[in-house]
Design an enzyme around this catalytic site. Structure first.
Site, PDB file in Angstrom:
ATOM      1  N   ASP A   1      -1.372   6.774   6.224  1.00 20.99           N
ATOM      2  CA  ASP A   1      -2.430   6.005   5.968  1.00 20.99           C
ATOM      3  C   ASP A   1      -2.730   4.758   6.933  1.00 20.99           C
ATOM      4  O   ASP A   1      -1.852   4.055   7.131  1.00 20.99           O
ATOM      5  CB  ASP A   1      -2.188   5.215   4.487  1.00 20.99           C
TER       6      ASP A   1
ATOM      7  N   TRP B   1       0.890  -1.156   0.102  1.00 18.62           N
ATOM      8  CA  TRP B   1      -0.007   0.041  -0.058  1.00 18.62           C
ATOM      9  C   TRP B   1       0.915   1.316  -0.078  1.00 18.62           C
ATOM     10  O   TRP B   1       0.595   2.328  -0.801  1.00 18.62           O
ATOM     11  CB  TRP B   1      -0.976  -0.024   1.134  1.00 18.62           C
TER      12      TRP B   1
ATOM     13  N   LYS C   1     -11.947  -1.782   7.022  1.00 19.28           N
ATOM     14  CA  LYS C   1     -11.091  -2.719   7.466  1.00 19.28           C
ATOM     15  C   LYS C   1     -11.613  -2.603   8.996  1.00 19.28           C
ATOM     16  O   LYS C   1     -11.598  -3.652   9.531  1.00 19.28           O
ATOM     17  CB  LYS C   1      -9.531  -2.209   7.407  1.00 19.28           C
TER      18      LYS C   1
HETATM   19  C1  PLP Z   1      -6.862  -1.922   1.996  1.00 19.77           C
HETATM   20  C2  PLP Z   1      -5.941  -0.512   2.115  1.00 19.77           C
HETATM   21  C3  PLP Z   1      -5.935   0.322   1.074  1.00 19.77           C
HETATM   22  C4  PLP Z   1      -7.033   0.479  -0.162  1.00 19.77           C
HETATM   23  O1  PLP Z   1      -8.071   1.170   0.175  1.00 19.77           O
HETATM   24  P1  PLP Z   1      -9.226   1.506  -0.915  1.00 19.77           P
HETATM   25  O2  PLP Z   1     -10.271   2.013  -0.023  1.00 19.77           O
HETATM   26  O3  PLP Z   1      -9.594   0.130  -1.549  1.00 19.77           O
HETATM   27  O4  PLP Z   1      -8.752   2.395  -1.813  1.00 19.77           O
HETATM   28  C5  PLP Z   1      -5.025   1.342   1.125  1.00 19.77           C
HETATM   29  N1  PLP Z   1      -4.260   1.533   2.279  1.00 19.77           N
HETATM   30  C6  PLP Z   1      -4.236   0.290   3.171  1.00 19.77           C
HETATM   31  C7  PLP Z   1      -3.035   0.312   4.287  1.00 19.77           C
HETATM   32  C8  PLP Z   1      -5.159  -0.801   3.076  1.00 19.77           C
HETATM   33  O5  PLP Z   1      -4.999  -1.594   3.863  1.00 19.77           O
END
Ligand code: PLP
Length: 363
Positions: free
Chosen positions: A173, A103, A197
């Site tokens: 993130d 990511w 998540k």
């Molecule tokens: C799952 C994930 C993403 C992807 O996110 P989307 O909402 O599908 O764009 C980005 N960063 C992390 C850390 C993730 O676990």
């Protein structure tokens, strides 16, 4: 298959109490007599939902007053673009990125489109099995921002410290670990996390922005891509995902009232991770955890078996036992256990017993 045994990496498990209340609300909200799916985003009812979601997040995270909270669409992937559009485009600075897995590498691409970027550490040489320490990072004081991913969901790597320099805005993130344990918000200029998540259903992304940081943003963007527009409109610039925000609000309420806050949640999550790693470590030749020990995630546990045929057997038999969502990310293969907040200690105990049993049968 049981809702209680969902170890999916995302969209992830949600608390059963929340699922029941949300399903009643789909039929009709007790407060309005109308389905949540038919409620106007301009209604007083929805304003209250937004305000409560924001206030619960502020309290749970012990957030200082100089932060904005907004609810966005486009997932975390849109933030990979919006961050550099707002804070790198048109500046004479460069942006710095820690690349520690799948990511964070995607986030870097967003930066590269918009301006000059510098990778201050890359886990590629060690196969994304470890994270950097402070002395591994090549940081500069004049960067527009430093970006990192606090929990690499695909590889199962979690930071236990906060990287960065005091005078460089820190962007993070936290898609897979926001609300899993306490966070020192004041170290960050910008935190984002989509809901699917750990916070709710897909469709909504929480953005937490420090006032001083957002004041520096580029103001020449289309409104939908401009953080100011969303802050000014208090998350209803256009029609937001009403249902997703409603469920996210229920999840924050559950964390507040049922769990008792993030310190309590963090303790439970630590116990869950210890149970699974404990079962995997009994025979490290059979269960092979991908990340090195000091960097192991408490949220996503990624491992392999001695061969792919055995992994397939594990997945088939686990499914028959009622465990859902144990396959690894499509880029990695292997196996993954995701222990998001709504995965109960009882479910984790059942899975750890199953891991011991599978080893006994096939080890
Ligand atoms: C799952 C994930 C993403 C992807 O996110 P989307 O909402 O599908 O764009 C980005 N960063 C992390 C850390 C993730 O676990």
């Amino acid at each position: 298959m049981s809702n209680m045994m969902n170890f999916s990496a995302g969209p992830g498990a949600l608390p059963i109490e929340v699922l029941l209340e949300a399903s009643r609300a789909v039929e009709a909200l007790p407060e309005t007599g109308v389905s949540v799916l038919g409620m106007s985003h301009r209604s007083a009812w929805f304003r209250d939902v937004l305000d409560e979601a924001e206030n619960n997040l502020r309290k749970l995270l012990d957030m200082p007053d100089n932060y904005h909270v907004i609810f966005m669409q486009g997932g975390s992937s849109l933030q990979f673009s919006m961050l550099p559009m707002n804070f790198l485009r048109g500046t004479d600075r460069h942006a710095e990125y820690i690349v520690s897995g799948y990511w964070s590498a995607k986030a870097l691409i967003g930066g590269q489109v918009e301006g000059e970027t510098k990778v201050v550490w890359d886990g590629k040489d060690t196969g994304y099995t470890r994270l950097p320490g402070l002395n591994d990072l090549h940081l500069s004081h004049d960067a527009a921002y430093l970006h990192y991913v606090s929990n690499e969901t695909v590889e199962g790597l979690e930071f236990t410290w906060v990287p960065g320099l005091k005078d460089v805005p820190l962007a993070c993130d936290m898609s897979s670990n926001l609300l899993a344990s306490p966070v020192g918000i004041d170290k960050y200029a910008f935190i984002y996390a989509h809901a699917q998540k750990n916070l709710g259903p897909s469709g909504v992304t929480v953005c937490i922005l420090q006032n001083e940081f957002v004041n520096r943003a580029n103001r020449t963007l289309h409104s939908m891509l401009d953080y100011h527009a969303h802050i000014q409109a208090r998350s209803v610039f256009n029609t937001p995902p009403v249902f997703s925000i409603y469920v996210l609000m229920l999840v924050t309420r559950w964390l507040r009232d049922k769990i008792g806050g993030l310190a309590a949640m963090g303790t439970i999550n630590r116990k869950k991770a210890d149970l699974i790693y404990g079962a995997l470590d009994t025979d490290a030749g059979f269960y092979r955890v991908c990340s090195r020990r000091p960097f192991r995630s408490t949220i996503n546990i990624v491992f392999n078996l001695p061969d792919p045929a055995l992994e397939k057997l594990f997945l088939d038999e686990s499914q028959r036992e009622g465990f859902h969502g144990l396959e690894g990310h499509r880029s990695m293969g292997g196996l993954r256990v995701s222990l998001y907040n709504a995965v109960s200690l009882d479910a984790v105990k059942a899975l750890s017993t199953w891991l011991v049993e599978f080893l006994r049968q096939h080890g």
